[in-house]
Scaffold this active site. Structure first.
Site, short mmCIF file in Angstrom:
data_model
loop_
_atom_site.label_atom_id
_atom_site.label_comp_id
_atom_site.label_asym_id
_atom_site.label_seq_id
_atom_site.Cartn_x
_atom_site.Cartn_y
_atom_site.Cartn_z
N ASP A 2 0.29 -1.02 -0.12
CA ASP A 2 0.07 0.09 -0.26
C ASP A 2 0.40 1.44 0.12
O ASP A 2 1.95 1.62 0.61
CB ASP A 2 -0.72 -0.32 1.07
CG ASP A 2 -2.14 0.80 1.22
OD1 ASP A 2 -1.90 1.33 -0.21
OD2 ASP A 2 -2.24 1.31 2.08
N HIS A 19 2.64 3.55 -9.00
CA HIS A 19 2.65 2.01 -9.37
C HIS A 19 3.47 1.46 -10.47
O HIS A 19 4.19 -0.07 -9.95
CB HIS A 19 0.98 1.83 -9.68
CG HIS A 19 0.14 1.75 -9.79
ND1 HIS A 19 -0.50 1.59 -8.69
CD2 HIS A 19 -1.05 3.16 -9.94
CE1 HIS A 19 -1.64 1.87 -8.04
NE2 HIS A 19 -2.13 2.70 -8.61
N LEU A 113 11.94 -20.00 -4.12
CA LEU A 113 11.32 -18.98 -3.33
C LEU A 113 9.65 -19.28 -3.88
O LEU A 113 9.72 -19.54 -4.55
CB LEU A 113 11.33 -17.23 -3.25
CG LEU A 113 10.14 -16.28 -2.97
CD1 LEU A 113 10.52 -16.45 -1.03
CD2 LEU A 113 10.52 -15.14 -2.96
C1 IPE Z 1 -1.81 0.04 -3.71
O1 IPE Z 1 -1.26 1.76 -3.69
C2 IPE Z 1 -1.23 -0.47 -5.20
C3 IPE Z 1 -2.59 -1.44 -4.87
C4 IPE Z 1 -3.63 -1.48 -5.17
C5 IPE Z 1 -2.13 -1.80 -6.60
P1 IPE Z 1 -2.43 2.62 -3.18
O2 IPE Z 1 -2.94 2.93 -5.55
O3 IPE Z 1 -3.27 1.79 -2.51
O4 IPE Z 1 -2.19 3.17 -3.22
P2 IPE Z 1 -2.32 4.38 -1.55
O5 IPE Z 1 -2.97 4.21 -0.94
O6 IPE Z 1 -3.10 5.47 -2.77
O7 IPE Z 1 -1.13 5.56 -1.63
MG MG Z 2 -3.83 2.51 -1.02
#
Ligand code: IPE
Ligand code: MG
Length: 232
Positions: A2, A19, A113
Site C-alpha cells: 500500500d 504503481h 522461493l
Molecule cells: C497499492 O497502492 C497498490 C494497489 C492496490 C495496486 P495504492 O494505490 O493503494 O496507494 P495509496 O493508498 O493511494 O497511496
Molecule cells: Mg491504498
C-alpha cells in the site's frame, strides 16, 4: 502493498508513476527474500475490492501486470522462483490469464522461493469457495457432515500447501488486514509500517524480520511453557 498513490502524489507525479515504482519494490523484495532464504512470499497485488477504482486506474494496473509478467518471468525462473497466483481469475483478459497459467506451469518445479501473487483475491472469497467445494462433496456423498472441521476447511483454501504465514507486513501506515489471508493469519505476527510501498527496500524487510525475531510466539500457551520448550 500500500502507498503507491501517495508516493506519487508527494512528488507531484500521477498515480501510475507510483504503481510503476511499486513494481521496482516488488523486484527488490523478491530478491531480498531469496537472499534471506525465506520459504514463501505472498504479495497482495490487487484485491477483489480494487475494481471499484476509476476505470483508467484499473486498466493501467492490468497493463502493468501484463508487462511485468512478460518482463520478469524469465529471470524469476532462472532464479529458481516458483510463481503462482491466487484469486478469482475469471474477470481477467484471456491474455492475462494465459500469461498467469504459463508462468505457473513453467516455474512449478522450481526449488526456490515460493512466490504467490494474490490478484482479485479476497479472504472471504477464499473461505466461501472452500465452503462451496465442501458442500458439493457432501451433496455427492463423498463427505459426511461430521467430517467437516477446521483442518478440512483449511485444506480447501488457496494456500493449503504452504505453511501458515509467520509474518504479515502492511506498508503505507494503515493498520488493517483489508480482507487478505483471513483464515491463514490466525497466529501470524502482524507488522505495520508507515513506509510507502515504493520506498520499501531490503533494509525495510530486514527491520520487519528483526521485529519478528524479537517476538515470542505462544500459540495459546503461557510464556513459561514456551520458554521451557525452547530451553529443552
Ligand atoms: C497499492 O497502492 C497498490 C494497489 C492496490 C495496486 P495504492 O494505490 O493503494 O496507494 P495509496 O493508498 O493511494 O497511496
Ligand atoms: Mg491504498
Amino acid at each position: 502493498m500500500d502507498g503507491n498513490g501517495r508516493w506519487a502524489r508527494s512528488r507531484g507525479m500521477p498515480r501510475p508513476a507510483g504503481h510503476r515504482e511499486g513494481v521496482k519494490a516488488v523486484r527488490r523484495v523478491v530478491e531480498a527474500c531469496r537472499k534471506q532464504q525465506i520459504e514463501a512470499l505472498t504479495l497482495f497485488a490487487f484485491s477483489s475490492e480494487n475494481w471499484r477504482r476509476p476505470k483508467t486506474e484499473v486498466s493501467l494496473l492490468m497493463d502493468l501486470f501484463i508487462s511485468t509478467l512478460q518482463k520478469e518471468v524469465d529471470s524469476l525462473h532462472a532464479n529458481g522462483v516458483q510463481v503462482r497466483f491466487i484469486g478469482d481469475r475469471t474477470p481477467f483478459s484471456t491474455k492475462l490469464r494465459t500469461l498467469m497459467d504459463n508462468s505457473e506451469i513453467r516455474t512449478q518445479d522450481n526449488p526456490g522461493l515460493r512466490l504467490t501473487i494474490a490478484v482479485n483475491y479476497g479472504g472471504r472469497w477464499d473461505i466461501a469457495q472452500a465452503a462451496r467445494e465442501i458442500a458439493a462433496r457432501v451433496q455427492a456423498s463423498e463427505l459426511a457432515l461430521d467430517d467437516i472441521d477446521a483442518d478440512l476447511l483449511g485444506k480447501q483454501l488457496s494456500l493449503a500447501d504452504l505453511p501458515e504465514p509467520d509474518l504479515f507486513i502492511r506498508t503505507g501506515g494503515e493498520q488493517r488486514i483489508s480482507n487478505f489471508l483471513l483464515w491463514q493469519l490466525a497466529y501470524t505476527e502482524l507488522y505495520f509500517t508507515d513506509t510507502l510501498w515504493p520506498d520499501f527496500d531490503e533494509q525495510s524487510l530486514l527491520e520487519a524480520l528483526a521485529s519478528f525475531a524479537r517476538r515470542q510466539r505462544r500459540f495459546g500457551q503461557t510464556g513459561d511453557q514456551v520458554e521451557r520448550i525452547q530451553g529443552a
